[in-house]
Write a protein that holds these residues in place. Structure first.
Motif, PDB file in Angstrom:
ATOM      1  N   UNK A  22      25.936  21.987 -11.224  1.00  0.00           N
ATOM      2  CA  UNK A  22      27.288  22.487 -10.963  1.00  0.00           C
ATOM      3  C   UNK A  22      27.779  21.981  -9.607  1.00  0.00           C
ATOM      4  N   UNK A  23      29.094  21.780  -9.514  1.00  0.00           N
ATOM      5  CA  UNK A  23      29.678  21.269  -8.282  1.00  0.00           C
ATOM      6  C   UNK A  23      30.610  22.272  -7.605  1.00  0.00           C
ATOM      7  N   UNK A  24      31.031  23.306  -8.334  1.00  0.00           N
ATOM      8  CA  UNK A  24      31.913  24.335  -7.778  1.00  0.00           C
ATOM      9  C   UNK A  24      31.470  25.698  -8.274  1.00  0.00           C
ATOM     10  N   UNK A  25      31.629  26.687  -7.410  1.00  0.00           N
ATOM     11  CA  UNK A  25      31.283  28.057  -7.778  1.00  0.00           C
ATOM     12  C   UNK A  25      32.324  29.018  -7.190  1.00  0.00           C
ATOM     13  N   UNK A  26      33.565  28.881  -7.649  1.00  0.00           N
ATOM     14  CA  UNK A  26      34.680  29.741  -7.239  1.00  0.00           C
ATOM     15  C   UNK A  26      34.738  29.911  -5.718  1.00  0.00           C
ATOM     16  N   UNK A  27      34.992  28.823  -5.000  1.00  0.00           N
ATOM     17  CA  UNK A  27      34.956  28.878  -3.531  1.00  0.00           C
ATOM     18  C   UNK A  27      35.977  29.805  -2.901  1.00  0.00           C
ATOM     19  N   UNK A  28      37.127  30.031  -3.553  1.00  0.00           N
ATOM     20  CA  UNK A  28      38.157  30.852  -2.935  1.00  0.00           C
ATOM     21  C   UNK A  28      37.838  32.345  -2.938  1.00  0.00           C
ATOM     22  N   UNK A  29      36.719  32.741  -3.551  1.00  0.00           N
ATOM     23  CA  UNK A  29      36.316  34.148  -3.444  1.00  0.00           C
ATOM     24  C   UNK A  29      35.363  34.374  -2.272  1.00  0.00           C
ATOM     25  N   UNK A  30      35.065  33.308  -1.526  1.00  0.00           N
ATOM     26  CA  UNK A  30      34.137  33.417  -0.398  1.00  0.00           C
ATOM     27  C   UNK A  30      34.719  34.315   0.692  1.00  0.00           C
ATOM     28  N   UNK A  31      33.835  34.772   1.571  1.00  0.00           N
ATOM     29  CA  UNK A  31      34.255  35.651   2.674  1.00  0.00           C
ATOM     30  C   UNK A  31      33.912  35.060   4.035  1.00  0.00           C
ATOM     31  N   UNK A  32      33.460  33.816   4.042  1.00  0.00           N
ATOM     32  CA  UNK A  32      33.187  33.115   5.291  1.00  0.00           C
ATOM     33  C   UNK A  32      33.300  31.622   5.029  1.00  0.00           C
ATOM     34  N   UNK A  33      33.473  30.849   6.085  1.00  0.00           N
ATOM     35  CA  UNK A  33      33.562  29.396   5.938  1.00  0.00           C
ATOM     36  C   UNK A  33      32.243  28.826   5.436  1.00  0.00           C
ATOM     37  N   UNK A  34      31.132  29.355   5.945  1.00  0.00           N
ATOM     38  CA  UNK A  34      29.817  28.877   5.505  1.00  0.00           C
ATOM     39  C   UNK A  34      29.648  29.099   4.008  1.00  0.00           C
ATOM     40  N   UNK A  35      30.042  30.274   3.542  1.00  0.00           N
ATOM     41  CA  UNK A  35      29.932  30.562   2.108  1.00  0.00           C
ATOM     42  C   UNK A  35      30.871  29.676   1.307  1.00  0.00           C
ATOM     43  N   UNK A  36      32.057  29.419   1.824  1.00  0.00           N
ATOM     44  CA  UNK A  36      33.012  28.557   1.128  1.00  0.00           C
ATOM     45  C   UNK A  36      32.393  27.200   0.848  1.00  0.00           C
ATOM     46  N   UNK A  37      31.710  26.627   1.846  1.00  0.00           N
ATOM     47  CA  UNK A  37      31.139  25.294   1.662  1.00  0.00           C
ATOM     48  C   UNK A  37      29.837  25.300   0.887  1.00  0.00           C
ATOM     49  N   UNK A  38      29.293  26.464   0.639  1.00  0.00           N
ATOM     50  CA  UNK A  38      28.183  26.546  -0.320  1.00  0.00           C
ATOM     51  C   UNK A  38      28.714  26.602  -1.750  1.00  0.00           C
TER      52      UNK A  38
END
Length: 473
Positions: A261-277
């Motif tokens: 997988x290449x994406x895992x719903x990044x806009x639900x993240x709560x931090x920048x680090x999580x966004x880029x994971x």
């Protein structure tokens, strides 16, 4: 050629599938290789030779590293030469004009150089090739002695021009042996349709709105129009790129491959680090494993860790394009990741979760301004408009038109940028509703996929606007 293209959908793909499944297993890699080279040559035939040259460099480098694996000096030499060869190819085609222009500006020289067209997908297939050479050096994988298999790995058309960046160690076994049954093929078709719908129905619609905003002088936009434009761009790039990744993963399954997988719903993240994971996972993990960790990662002390993070994220920005704005965009995220590492995360974790989420969205959408704009002047002027620092109206005709015409697309986009299907499945499972709802799903779900496919095709027939953002990287 692109996936959201009528020639691809109704001629190329059916023909390749037909040829692939009528030949014996031992010929299937060859069929896919020919199809992949033709796919790449469709748009720019001359650059097929560049890809073949890249394949040859990495094939020879892998053989030499394997042959001299007991001789550390020669092993390092051939690894270094392999990496330099890849970086020279990437550097010349992607960064030569940028370098010459900056030398002329800095030294007041007048070095002339014709503009070099950027081969589609060069950043993706170059990184894939380097991962193979590095993994052979690390002895994480065996040397590939079949040039057909290595060529297919580097040129495989489902993920050739815009990823995901497939690691050799995740696909080596599948190059030798893989299977396709009706269930897996059907799963691939469904995944492809989802990606196509994301791209054609959502990303293209958001692209219309974003382009209208960013093609207007920033000080001529209203505040609300500027915000609508950047939110539209943020949704466009997400559905554009995740849609392409979905199509690539779906196509892979049709031919028996399983891509990560290449994406895992990044806009639900709560931090920048999580966004880029969650965003462009294959690229983030590539830089982690092949740049951040070799630099020392977090093993060489606290301050060196922070420096390594800034280096990696600046390079990540530069990977996206030969522009100071891209480097600034990468450094911008690197700074926030460092701030989170040194204590901001602890502070955020004490806040109400919606506030954490708002923080992430605010940071990301500000960053998208630098990513989308062509220069710093426009970027800063656009930000000034967003934050009422330009003498512009709060609302204008643009705002009213796009709010009226596109409100439903924005609503759908925001909803499906979240894992709503996953949440619904969890609710169904918790309440043991599977048996009760299965008869309904068995009838309605096929119609949903058919409707998405028909709508996507109709939009392709009636529209000439169909760009893929990540093709230029």
């Amino acid at each position: 050629m692109v996936f959201s293209n009528l020639v691809f959908l109704f001629i190329f793909l059916p023909f390749v599938l037909f040829c692939y499944f009528i030949v014996k297993n031992e010929w299937r890699n060859f069929i896919l290789l020919l199809a992949s080279l033709f796919f790449y040559a469709w748009g720019e035939p001359k650059y097929v030779f560049l890809m073949l040259f890249s394949i040859l460099i990495n094939f020879i480098a892998g053989l030499l590293i394997g042959k001299y694996k007991r001789n550390i000096s020669l092993k390092k030499l051939f690894l270094t030469l392999g990496i330099i060869g890849n970086l020279l190819i990437l550097g010349f085609f992607k960064y030569a004009n940028f370098l010459i222009n900056n030398i002329n500006s800095l030294l007041n020289t007048s070095i002339e150089m014709e503009s070099i067209p950027l081969p589609i997908g060069i950043s993706f297939f170059t990184f894939q090739a380097m991962s193979y050479v590095i993994d052979v050096y690390r002895e994480d994988v065996k040397v590939q002695r079949s040039i057909i298999s290595l060529s297919l790995y580097i040129s495989l058309f489902p993920q050739l021009v815009a990823g995901p960046i497939v690691r050799y160690n995740s696909i080596a076994g599948q190059l030798k042996k893989r299977f396709v049954n009706l269930e897996k093929f059907t799963e691939g078709v469904k995944r492809f349709i989802i990606g196509l719908a994301k791209k054609v129905i959502l990303a293209n619609s958001f692209g219309d709105v974003a382009d209208a905003a960013f093609n207007t002088p920033a000080d001529s936009l209203s505040v609300s129009a500027a915000w609508i434009g950047i939110v539209a761009y943020g949704l466009q790039i997400y559905f554009d790129f995740s849609g392409y990744s979905d199509m690539a993963i779906g196509l892979g399954k049709m031919f028996g491959f399983d891509f990560l997988e290449n994406f895992n719903y990044p806009y639900i993240a709560k931090s920048v680090s999580e966004f880029w994971r969650r965003w462009h996972i294959s690229l983030s993990s590539w830089f982690r494993d092949y740049v951040y960790i070799p630099l020392g990662g977090n093993r060489k002390g606290y301050y060196r860790t922070l420096i390594n993070l800034l280096i990696v994220w600046t390079i990540t920005g530069f990977w996206h394009g030969a522009s100071w704005t891209f480097m600034a965009w990468g450094l911008y995220f690197g700074i926030f990741i460092v701030l989170e590492r040194i204590g901001l995360t602890r502070l955020l974790n004490k806040l109400w979760k919606p506030i954490q989420h708002f923080y992430l969205l605010f940071i990301v959408f500000i960053g998208w301004v630098f990513f989308r704009a062509d220069n710093f002047s426009y970027s800063f002027n656009y930000l000034k408009t967003m934050f009422l620092l330009n003498d512009t109206n709060l609302v204008d005709e643009y705002t009213l038109i796009y709010s009226h015409d596109y409100w439903l697309i924005f609503l759908i986009g925001i909803i499906f940028a979240m894992p709503v299907v996953r949440w619904l499945n969890a609710i169904i499972a918790v309440n043991n509703l599977e048996k009760r709802l299965m008869p309904i799903f068995s009838v309605t779900v096929p119609f949903v996929y058919m409707a998405l496919m028909v709508i996507s095709v109709l939009l392709l027939v009636n529209s000439t606007y169909n760009p893929f953002i990540y093709f230029r990287f």
